[in-house]
Design an enzyme around this catalytic site. Structure first.
Site, mmCIF file in Angstrom:
data_model
loop_
_atom_site.group_PDB
_atom_site.id
_atom_site.type_symbol
_atom_site.label_atom_id
_atom_site.label_comp_id
_atom_site.label_asym_id
_atom_site.label_seq_id
_atom_site.Cartn_x
_atom_site.Cartn_y
_atom_site.Cartn_z
ATOM 1 N N THR A 1 0.805 -1.214 0.000
ATOM 2 C CA THR A 1 0.000 0.000 0.000
ATOM 3 C C THR A 1 0.843 1.271 0.000
ATOM 4 O O THR A 1 1.953 1.290 0.561
ATOM 5 C CB THR A 1 -0.913 0.032 1.247
ATOM 6 O OG1 THR A 1 -1.566 1.291 1.311
ATOM 7 C CG2 THR A 1 -0.132 -0.166 2.531
ATOM 8 N N TYR B 1 -2.009 0.031 10.079
ATOM 9 C CA TYR B 1 -2.213 -0.770 8.856
ATOM 10 C C TYR B 1 -0.961 -0.705 7.979
ATOM 11 O O TYR B 1 -0.399 -1.743 7.580
ATOM 12 C CB TYR B 1 -3.443 -0.222 8.119
ATOM 13 C CG TYR B 1 -3.559 -0.598 6.665
ATOM 14 C CD1 TYR B 1 -3.797 -1.913 6.272
ATOM 15 C CD2 TYR B 1 -3.454 0.384 5.663
ATOM 16 C CE1 TYR B 1 -3.913 -2.245 4.921
ATOM 17 C CE2 TYR B 1 -3.579 0.062 4.328
ATOM 18 C CZ TYR B 1 -3.804 -1.255 3.957
ATOM 19 O OH TYR B 1 -3.924 -1.577 2.625
HETATM 20 N N1 LIG Z 1 -8.735 -1.428 -2.219
HETATM 21 C C1 LIG Z 1 -7.726 -0.566 -2.224
HETATM 22 O O1 LIG Z 1 -7.879 0.603 -2.617
HETATM 23 C C2 LIG Z 1 -6.358 -0.988 -1.731
HETATM 24 C C3 LIG Z 1 -5.332 -0.031 -1.712
HETATM 25 C C4 LIG Z 1 -4.062 -0.446 -1.271
HETATM 26 C C5 LIG Z 1 -3.841 -1.755 -0.894
HETATM 27 N N2 LIG Z 1 -4.865 -2.652 -0.910
HETATM 28 C C6 LIG Z 1 -4.595 -4.025 -0.464
HETATM 29 O O2 LIG Z 1 -5.091 -4.922 -1.427
HETATM 30 C C7 LIG Z 1 -5.572 -6.103 -0.811
HETATM 31 C C8 LIG Z 1 -6.971 -6.407 -1.313
HETATM 32 O O3 LIG Z 1 -7.803 -5.298 -1.069
HETATM 33 P P1 LIG Z 1 -9.378 -5.385 -1.328
HETATM 34 O O4 LIG Z 1 -9.889 -4.007 -1.385
HETATM 35 O O5 LIG Z 1 -9.627 -6.319 -2.462
HETATM 36 O O6 LIG Z 1 -9.828 -6.075 0.044
HETATM 37 P P2 LIG Z 1 -11.071 -7.058 0.327
HETATM 38 O O7 LIG Z 1 -11.361 -6.949 1.785
HETATM 39 O O8 LIG Z 1 -12.165 -6.821 -0.631
HETATM 40 O O9 LIG Z 1 -10.443 -8.498 0.018
HETATM 41 C C9 LIG Z 1 -9.662 -9.215 0.943
HETATM 42 C C10 LIG Z 1 -10.018 -10.693 0.796
HETATM 43 O O10 LIG Z 1 -9.187 -11.450 1.686
HETATM 44 C C11 LIG Z 1 -9.996 -12.347 2.447
HETATM 45 N N3 LIG Z 1 -9.333 -12.548 3.743
HETATM 46 C C12 LIG Z 1 -9.051 -11.622 4.680
HETATM 47 N N4 LIG Z 1 -8.429 -12.183 5.739
HETATM 48 C C13 LIG Z 1 -8.293 -13.499 5.440
HETATM 49 C C14 LIG Z 1 -7.723 -14.606 6.132
HETATM 50 N N5 LIG Z 1 -7.206 -14.463 7.371
HETATM 51 N N6 LIG Z 1 -7.734 -15.821 5.547
HETATM 52 C C15 LIG Z 1 -8.281 -15.979 4.294
HETATM 53 N N7 LIG Z 1 -8.839 -14.971 3.598
HETATM 54 C C16 LIG Z 1 -8.853 -13.743 4.167
HETATM 55 C C17 LIG Z 1 -11.336 -11.632 2.577
HETATM 56 O O11 LIG Z 1 -12.402 -12.501 2.872
HETATM 57 C C18 LIG Z 1 -11.463 -10.983 1.200
HETATM 58 O O12 LIG Z 1 -12.049 -11.866 0.275
HETATM 59 C C19 LIG Z 1 -5.484 -5.879 0.688
HETATM 60 O O13 LIG Z 1 -4.346 -6.546 1.196
HETATM 61 C C20 LIG Z 1 -5.320 -4.378 0.820
HETATM 62 O O14 LIG Z 1 -4.516 -4.038 1.943
HETATM 63 C C21 LIG Z 1 -6.118 -2.301 -1.318
#
Ligand SMILES: NC(=O)c1ccc[n+]([C@@H]2O[C@H](COP(=O)([O-])OP(=O)(O)OC[C@H]3O[C@@H](n4cnc5c(N)ncnc54)[C@H](O)[C@@H]3O)[C@@H](O)[C@H]2O)c1
Length: 338
Positions: A119, A143
């Protein structure tokens, strides 16, 4: 040649788009997800789904056993910045320990490549703009600190065990599958574009604008938005690149849009005004966060095709209009017909 990949977090917003993208390329995909924020209905029907939690080493062992993965994508962290500041120890414990178990499973089962969703929060309130990969690391939240701990773990996994990794520092992921099947369905939703769309569609109260007196052209914060389809392309390129060694890439468009600009664009495209209220600044919100993605562009030829603000909002709007309850209806229908 088709590859077999494990996508951890493949039921989530970005993960589900990645799964669909890999399958469209002809790759075989296994999804490992505990569905705590993801949706069963978001997983492409051609992927193998393994319901499991990264906290459970036996579940991890089971998904690796009997399969050889060409690479693993890890998108399954706790990822709410505000929540991480209320429960910092939870984030600082869970994200690194889950990643540690996943890395350990990769090493035990001979996986040599891992792509990690990191991130821009690592860079805190960076002095430079746009922000390159070598900008000082100064996480703005627990985070961000937890994500940096995972990046450090991956560094040591390479030094000691030769596990090659890519850490992709995304700025703001947004937009939805241009085909309209997949979208963003977070509960609670914290991202500006889906919140602005819901406010315009009358599905939530007026949108709070946190800070209108920043030293930016219109007083509101500037953020760098990347379409999720372009983000998927960056993941695929990064997985190819790490065959020859580890990389860190910042992923953004190199340009910022202010909160006010996003609100105006949503109002224009939706044909309905986004109602807003002015609110205080949030602690730790940098005024400007813009990526320099020069490294992935030059090294890998990353060529984002969907990331204009209008394309992002149009695709997100189609999804919200066609799926007012996110995946809820689809999931319900699946349970009823099972
Ligand atoms: N969405 C954004 O703008 C953004 C920006 C920067 C970084 N990120 C990173 O990208 C990644 C995905 O983001 P997103 O928006 O798709 O998140 P999201 O919450 O939609 O997806 C995360 C997925 O991981 C699964 N998960 C979480 N903990 C788990 C565990 N312990 N065991 C198994 N599965 C688990 C959840 O059920 C979910 O399906 C994250 O790591 C987030 O930090 C996202």
């Amino acid at each position: 040649m088709a590859n077999r990949y494990l996508v951890v977090g493949g039921a989530g917003f970005i993960g589900s788009h990645l799964v669909a993208g890999l399958i469209a390329r002809g790759d075989e995909v296994v999804v490992f997800d505990n569905l705590q924020t993801g949706h069963r209905a978001a997983i492409d029907a051609r992927a193998h789904f393994h319901h499991g939690d990264l906290a459970d080493p036996m579940a991890l062992h089971a998904v690796f056993t009997g399969r050889r993965f060409d690479g693993v994508f890890h998108l399954a962290d706790l990822s709410l910045v505000g929540e991480s500041m209320q429960s910092p120890m939870r984030y600082l414990t869970i994200n690194p320990s889950n990643a540690g178990r996943l890395i350990d499973a990769c090493l035990r089962h001979g996986v040599q490549r891992l792509v990690y969703s990191s991130t821009a929060n690592l860079f805190g309130t960076a002095d430079t703009s746009p922000i390159g990969e070598d900008a000082p690391i100064a996480p703005a939240s627990a985070y961000g600190e937890s994500k940096f701990a995972v990046e450090r773990m991956l560094l040591w996994a390479e030094r000691v065990h030769q596990l090659h990794s890519a850490c992709l520092r995304f700025f703001n992921a947004a937009g939805c599958d241009p085909g309209g099947r997949l979208g963003e369905a977070h509960f609670p939703e914290t991202h500006l574009i889906p919140l602005a769309i819901d406010a315009a569609l009358g599905r939530r109260p007026p949108l709070a604008v946190f800070g209108t007196d920043y030293s930016t052209p219109d007083g509101t914060c500037l953020r760098d938005y990347v379409h999720v389809t372009d983000l998927v392309a960056a993941h695929v390129l990064a997985m190819q690149r790490i065959a020859i060694g580890s990389v860190r890439y910042n992923i953004g468009m190199g340009r910022g849009h202010s909160v006010r600009e996003v609100i105006d664009a949503v109002s224009r495209i939706a044909g309905r005004r986004v109602p807003v209220i002015a609110a205080d600044r949030r602690p730790g919100d940098p005024p400007i966060l813009i990526a320099s993605a020069d490294r992935i562009i030059h090294e890998m030829g990353w060529n984002p095709a969907y990331s204009t603000l209008d394309d992002i909002i149009e695709t997100a709007l189609i999804w919200r209009r066609n799926h007012p309850d996110g995946y809820a209806n689809t999931a319900m229908q699946q349970r009823q017909t099972a």
